[in-house]
Enzyme design. Structure first.
Site, mmCIF file in Angstrom:
data_model
loop_
_atom_site.group_PDB
_atom_site.id
_atom_site.type_symbol
_atom_site.label_atom_id
_atom_site.label_comp_id
_atom_site.label_asym_id
_atom_site.label_seq_id
_atom_site.Cartn_x
_atom_site.Cartn_y
_atom_site.Cartn_z
ATOM 1 N N ASN A 42 90.066 76.237 -3.579
ATOM 2 C CA ASN A 42 89.772 77.361 -2.693
ATOM 3 C C ASN A 42 90.773 78.500 -2.912
ATOM 4 O OD1 ASN A 42 91.622 75.544 -1.488
ATOM 5 N ND2 ASN A 42 91.213 76.342 0.549
ATOM 6 N N ILE A 43 90.247 79.714 -2.811
ATOM 7 C CA ILE A 43 91.034 80.929 -3.039
ATOM 8 C C ILE A 43 90.796 81.837 -1.847
ATOM 9 C CG2 ILE A 43 91.422 82.893 -4.581
ATOM 10 C CD1 ILE A 43 89.998 81.190 -6.789
ATOM 11 N N GLU A 44 91.822 81.974 -1.016
ATOM 12 C CA GLU A 44 91.659 82.763 0.206
ATOM 13 C C GLU A 44 92.040 84.227 -0.034
ATOM 14 O OE1 GLU A 44 93.720 80.540 3.275
ATOM 15 O OE2 GLU A 44 92.100 79.063 3.300
ATOM 16 N N CYS A 53 85.319 79.171 -1.729
ATOM 17 C CA CYS A 53 85.508 77.727 -1.553
ATOM 18 C C CYS A 53 85.736 77.041 -2.895
ATOM 19 C CB CYS A 53 84.279 77.103 -0.891
ATOM 20 S SG CYS A 53 84.133 77.436 0.859
ATOM 21 N N GLU A 55 84.300 74.411 -4.048
ATOM 22 C CA GLU A 55 83.019 74.047 -4.672
ATOM 23 C C GLU A 55 82.421 75.229 -5.419
ATOM 24 O OE1 GLU A 55 84.001 73.623 -1.589
ATOM 25 O OE2 GLU A 55 83.114 71.867 -0.630
ATOM 26 N N CYS A 87 80.749 73.390 3.021
ATOM 27 C CA CYS A 87 80.240 74.267 4.079
ATOM 28 C C CYS A 87 78.761 74.552 3.822
ATOM 29 C CB CYS A 87 81.048 75.568 4.123
ATOM 30 S SG CYS A 87 80.665 76.711 2.779
ATOM 31 N N CYS A 90 77.996 76.550 0.655
ATOM 32 C CA CYS A 90 78.184 75.776 -0.582
ATOM 33 C C CYS A 90 77.092 74.733 -0.765
ATOM 34 C CB CYS A 90 79.570 75.136 -0.611
ATOM 35 S SG CYS A 90 80.871 76.337 -0.970
HETATM 36 N N1 THU Z 1 86.954 75.163 2.135
HETATM 37 C C1 THU Z 1 86.567 74.798 0.890
HETATM 38 O O1 THU Z 1 87.112 75.261 -0.108
HETATM 39 N N2 THU Z 1 85.568 73.888 0.778
HETATM 40 C C2 THU Z 1 84.978 73.246 1.817
HETATM 41 O O2 THU Z 1 84.137 72.392 1.595
HETATM 42 C C3 THU Z 1 85.347 73.585 3.182
HETATM 43 C C4 THU Z 1 86.318 74.695 3.348
HETATM 44 C C5 THU Z 1 88.089 76.076 2.264
HETATM 45 C C6 THU Z 1 87.772 77.489 2.661
HETATM 46 C C7 THU Z 1 89.082 77.923 3.277
HETATM 47 O O3 THU Z 1 89.951 78.344 2.257
HETATM 48 C C8 THU Z 1 89.648 76.651 3.879
HETATM 49 O O4 THU Z 1 88.969 75.576 3.246
HETATM 50 C C9 THU Z 1 89.505 76.548 5.378
HETATM 51 O O5 THU Z 1 88.192 76.791 5.749
#
Ligand code: THU
Length: 133
Positions: A42-44, A53, A55, A87, A90
């Site tokens: 994940n890259i915020e 996300c 995925e 999510c 995804c």
């Molecule tokens: N996130 C994912 O990368 N994949 C998931 O299946 C659920 C959530 C990440 C998004 C965000 O960076 C962090 O988790 C919190 O939501």
């Protein structure tokens, strides 16, 4: 490839997660029909809605490498003590490329569960509906 190996690959990429806002690291590794594997974390972003996300990162890497279908399994890992499932967005993204996908979700302690994409996204909107025009 064994389930455990795919989970290990997801766990390896998870360390590269850029998640300063949630501090929730996620890793994903997707296995294609020919055995190749693509990983993502994940890259915020300061603009939260721009977050990618894990995925989605793994799917993007696979598609960019020429694999736009036939994904077999995806392993998802987090540092959490509960299972991290994809999510809603995804789930839809994964369905597009793999209506038969198996989803492995592993907890920090290594235990994992397996679900089909159709179980996680029942009565989904997909290509079939568009083709029924
Ligand atoms: N996130 C994912 O990368 N994949 C998931 O299946 C659920 C959530 C990440 C998004 C965000 O960076 C962090 O988790 C919190 O939501």
């Amino acid at each position: 490839m064994t389930d455990r190996k795919l989970i290990d690959l997801a766990r390896e990429v998870m360390v590269n997660s850029y998640s300063p806002y949630s501090r929730f690291k996620v890793g994903a590794a997707i296995e294609c029909e020919d055995g190749s594997v693509f990983a993502g974390c994940n890259i915020e972003n300061a603009a939260f809605g721009a977050t990618v996300c894990a995925e989605a990162g793994a799917v993007a890497a696979a598609v960019a490498a020429g694999h736009s279908g036939g994904f077999k399994r995806i392993a998802i890992t987090s540092e959490g003590s509960s299972y991290c499932f994809p999510c809603g967005t995804c789930r839809q993204l994964l369905l597009e490329f793999a209506p038969e996908l198996e989803i492995l979700s592993a907890r920090a302690d290594g235990r994992y569960v397996s679900y089909s994409i159709s179980a996680l996204l029942p009565m989904a909107f997909g290509k079939d509906q568009m083709n029924s025009l």
